[in-house]
Design a protein around this motif. Structure first.
Motif, PDB file in Angstrom:
ATOM      1  N   ILE A   9       0.868  -1.177   0.000  1.00 23.00           N
ATOM      2  CA  ILE A   9       0.000   0.000   0.000  1.00 23.00           C
ATOM      3  C   ILE A   9       0.904   1.225   0.000  1.00 23.00           C
ATOM      4  CG2 ILE A   9      -1.790   1.266   1.232  1.00 23.00           C
ATOM      5  CD1 ILE A   9      -2.696  -1.378   2.441  1.00 23.00           C
ATOM      6  N   LEU A  10       0.912   1.967  -1.104  1.00 21.85           N
ATOM      7  CA  LEU A  10       1.841   3.082  -1.284  1.00 21.85           C
ATOM      8  C   LEU A  10       1.072   4.367  -1.580  1.00 21.85           C
ATOM      9  CD1 LEU A  10       4.674   4.320  -1.812  1.00 21.85           C
ATOM     10  CD2 LEU A  10       4.501   3.459  -4.151  1.00 21.85           C
ATOM     11  N   GLN A  11       1.311   5.388  -0.749  1.00 19.39           N
ATOM     12  CA  GLN A  11       0.714   6.705  -0.961  1.00 19.39           C
ATOM     13  C   GLN A  11      -0.813   6.626  -1.076  1.00 19.39           C
ATOM     14  OE1 GLN A  11       2.416   9.535  -0.831  1.00 19.39           O
ATOM     15  NE2 GLN A  11       4.413   8.564  -0.636  1.00 19.39           N
ATOM     16  N   CYS A  12      -1.442   6.082  -0.036  1.00 16.05           N
ATOM     17  CA  CYS A  12      -2.902   5.991   0.020  1.00 16.05           C
ATOM     18  C   CYS A  12      -3.404   6.716   1.266  1.00 16.05           C
ATOM     19  CB  CYS A  12      -3.352   4.532   0.039  1.00 16.05           C
ATOM     20  SG  CYS A  12      -2.884   3.603  -1.445  1.00 16.05           S
ATOM     21  N   ASN A  13      -4.720   6.817   1.409  1.00 11.84           N
ATOM     22  CA  ASN A  13      -5.315   7.511   2.548  1.00 11.84           C
ATOM     23  C   ASN A  13      -5.859   6.553   3.595  1.00 11.84           C
ATOM     24  OD1 ASN A  13      -4.856  10.103   1.449  1.00 11.84           O
ATOM     25  ND2 ASN A  13      -6.703   9.938   0.197  1.00 11.84           N
ATOM     26  N   LEU A  14      -5.418   5.306   3.553  1.00 14.75           N
ATOM     27  CA  LEU A  14      -5.953   4.280   4.447  1.00 14.75           C
ATOM     28  C   LEU A  14      -5.541   4.563   5.894  1.00 14.75           C
ATOM     29  CD1 LEU A  14      -7.516   1.563   4.299  1.00 14.75           C
ATOM     30  CD2 LEU A  14      -5.288   0.432   4.284  1.00 14.75           C
TER      31      LEU A  14
END
Length: 207
Positions: free
Chosen positions: A144-149
Motif C-alpha cells: 500500500i503506497l501513498q494511500c489515505n488508508l
C-alpha cells in the motif's frame, strides 16, 4: 391459506426465502445474503416494483429478482484491465493505481479468494477495505503506497498466507495487535514505523 410467493432470478433459478420474512424488505435482506450482493442492488418485481414495506402475504404472484450492475465492480474491472469483474478470479498479481479508487468492491475478497497472491495499491484515494478482504486465502504480498488508508480492519489478521506487508506514505495510524502473533510477517512502513512499533509493544522493526 395462500401459498407464499416464490422468488426467481431472470434466468429462472429459484432463490430461498425463509418463513421468517414478513415484508418484502425482509426477503430482500435474505436474498442479498444468499447472492452475496448489497441489498440496494436487488430489484424485486411482482406486478410492479415492490416496496420494502409491502407484506409478503398480500402477494399473489411470484417475484422476479433483478441484480443491478455494480458500478464499483465495473470501474475496478476497467482499472485492472479485465473485461468483467469476475475475471479477477484468474489474476495472480494485481496492481491498482488511481486517485478515484476510494474503496474496493464488497465482493473483491470473494472473487480473488483462491488466486490473488500479490496486490499492490499505489497512489490511490483508498480509505477502507471491504469485509471480504480477509477471505483471500492465497494473498502473500500486500503493498500500500501513498494511500489515505487510516487503519486496517481487525479481520486483517485472518489472511492465512500473508508473508509481506509494505505500507509507505499512508495515513495508517495503527495495526491490529494480533497481526504479529498470527504469523511470521515481514512488515515495513517508511514513515511511521517507530510509532507503530512502540504502540504494539513488540520487538519488530518497521522500515
Amino acid at each position: 391459506m395462500a401459498m407464499p410467493p416464490s422468488f426467481r432470478l431472470v434466468s429462472g433459478k429459484a432463490l430461498p426465502v425463509s418463513d421468517s420474512a414478513v415484508y418484502v424488505g425482509d426477503a430482500r435482506l435474505q436474498l442479498a445474503r444468499a447472492l452475496q450482493v448489497a441489498p440496494a442492488r436487488l430489484q424485486l418485481l411482482g406486478p410492479a416494483l415492490l416496496e420494502d414495506s409491502l407484506p409478503l402475504a398480500v402477494l399473489l404472484v411470484d417475484v422476479q429478482v433483478w441484480i443491478l450492475p455494480d458500478l464499483a465492480e465495473n470501474r475496478l474491472a476497467k482499472l485492472a484491465g479485465v473485461e468483467k469483474f469476475d475475471d479477477l478470479q484468474e489474476i495472480v498479481a494485481l496492481q491498482l493505481s488511481s486517485k478515484s479508487l476510494k474503496t474496493l468492491p464488497e465482493r473483491f475478497g470473494l472473487v480473488c479468494r483462491d488466486s490473488l497472491q500479490s496486490l499492490r495499491i499505489l497512489h490511490s484515494g483508498l480509505r477502507c477495505l471491504p469485509e471480504s478482504f480477509c477471505k483471500m486465502t492465497a494473498l502473500k504480498q500486500l503493498v500500500i503506497l501513498q494511500c489515505n488508508l487510516p487503519a486496517l480492519p481487525p479481520s486483517f489478521v485472518e489472511l492465512p498466507s500473508l508473508e509481506e506487508l509494505t505500507i509507505t506514505g499512508s495515513r495508517l495510524e495503527s495495526l491490529p495487535q494480533a497481526i504479529w502473533t498470527a504469523r511470521a510477517l515481514a512488515a515495513k512502513d517508511s514513515q511511521s514505523g517507530a510509532a507503530l512499533c512502540q504502540e504494539i509493544g513488540q520487538m519488530v522493526t518497521l522500515r
